[in-house]
Design a protein around this motif. Structure first.
Motif, PDB file in Angstrom:
ATOM      1  N   PHE A 114      29.848  25.988  43.580  1.00 35.33           N
ATOM      2  CA  PHE A 114      30.650  27.091  44.106  1.00 35.33           C
ATOM      3  C   PHE A 114      31.484  27.743  43.007  1.00 35.33           C
ATOM      4  N   PHE A 115      31.994  26.921  42.066  1.00 34.68           N
ATOM      5  CA  PHE A 115      32.847  27.444  40.998  1.00 34.68           C
ATOM      6  C   PHE A 115      32.118  27.576  39.663  1.00 34.68           C
ATOM      7  N   HIS A 116      30.792  27.503  39.687  1.00 34.95           N
ATOM      8  CA  HIS A 116      30.027  27.651  38.458  1.00 34.95           C
ATOM      9  C   HIS A 116      30.258  29.038  37.853  1.00 34.95           C
ATOM     10  N   GLN A 117      30.066  29.143  36.531  1.00 31.14           N
ATOM     11  CA  GLN A 117      30.315  30.421  35.852  1.00 31.14           C
ATOM     12  C   GLN A 117      29.513  31.569  36.454  1.00 31.14           C
ATOM     13  N   ASP A 118      28.292  31.284  36.890  1.00 30.32           N
ATOM     14  CA  ASP A 118      27.417  32.340  37.398  1.00 30.32           C
ATOM     15  C   ASP A 118      27.431  32.465  38.919  1.00 30.32           C
ATOM     16  N   ALA A 119      28.293  31.712  39.579  1.00 26.05           N
ATOM     17  CA  ALA A 119      28.356  31.780  41.041  1.00 26.05           C
ATOM     18  C   ALA A 119      29.104  33.037  41.477  1.00 26.05           C
ATOM     19  N   PRO A 120      28.761  33.595  42.639  1.00 24.42           N
ATOM     20  CA  PRO A 120      29.452  34.810  43.118  1.00 24.42           C
ATOM     21  C   PRO A 120      30.963  34.653  43.218  1.00 24.42           C
ATOM     22  N   VAL A 162      37.402  34.447  33.355  1.00 27.05           N
ATOM     23  CA  VAL A 162      36.892  34.303  31.992  1.00 27.05           C
ATOM     24  C   VAL A 162      35.779  33.269  31.989  1.00 27.05           C
ATOM     25  N   TYR A 163      34.590  33.705  31.625  1.00 28.52           N
ATOM     26  CA  TYR A 163      33.385  32.876  31.738  1.00 28.52           C
ATOM     27  C   TYR A 163      33.554  31.524  31.044  1.00 28.52           C
TER      28      TYR A 163
END
Length: 227
Positions: A114-120, A162-163
């Motif tokens: 859910f909190f991944h860098q690429d998650a919405p 910030v990625y």
């Protein structure tokens, strides 16, 4: 005689060596470094809330709703102090999982995804009231009044996670998603004031709602969510 003495010494040395217990050094426990802070311009004034200054610290929390065996969770991170009135809170949601009892927490894999860098949730969040379907900002001022972003009425709704700052880490105290986000938005507070259109005025006076707004700009929040 010399040979017997040498054999005896070897036997004693072997016995002593076998009696010595080897110390087992456990592997170091993982520890998560959690840092937090806020800075930005609120209503034209520069505000900074710094960890361990004036009692400020980051407090992660969760708001949950459970219905028909499914829980929806909004994750909150608040820079707050036990001695100061003002605080800054950011929230994001919702993460959903099967929860028949309404008491469980999501699987670690679900939390991390859910909190991944690429998650919405972090790559392209939209503003959402109460963080039910996106990002929300809540600011409490020195007078104790809460100011909230509004998914419809906020004229500015910028947010960028910030990625490189997003990281999932765990230790004995829990599972965390650390982050830094930059944002600007308009926030609102509704006051109860005397309704001057009522004449003659009643006793007690007739009250009505009056909504005020202010802008938060060039803001940066560094914190973490906890599973």
């Amino acid at each position: 005689m010399i040979k017997k003495s040498a054999v005896l010494i070897l036997l004693i040395g072997s016995t002593l060596t076998s009696c010595i217990e080897h110390e087992i050094i456990p592997a170091p426990e993982p520890t998560v470094t959690l840092k937090s802070g806020f800075q930005g311009i609120i209503g034209g004034a520069y505000i900074q809330l710094t960890e361990n200054v004036n009692g400020y610290y980051s407090a992660p929390s969760i708001a949950k709703q459970t219905s028909v065996g499914v829980t929806d969770a909004q994750y909150l991170s608040t820079m707050i102090s036990q001695s100061e009135s003002s605080y800054m809170q950011v929230g994001i949601g919702s993460l959903s999982w099967s929860d028949p009892t309404g008491t469980s927490i999501p699987a670690l894999t679900s939390f991390n995804q859910f909190f991944h860098q690429d998650a919405p949730a972090t790559s392209a969040p939209s503003y959402s009231n109460n963080a039910l379907a996106g990002f929300q900002v809540v600011y409490r001022d020195d007078y104790g009044d809460e100011w909230k972003s509004d998914e419809v009425n906020s004229s500015v709704q910028d947010v960028d996670f910030v990625y490189e700052s997003i990281s999932q880490e765990s230790d004995d105290s829990g599972d965390y998603s650390t982050f830094t986000c930059n944002f600007s938005t308009e926030v609102f507070h509704t006051y109860s004031v005397v309704d001057i259109t009522v004449s003659p005025q009643t006793t007690p006076p007739t009250m009505t709602d009056s909504t005020a707004s202010l802008f938060i700009t060039d803001a940066q929040y560094k914190g973490y969510f906890k599973r």
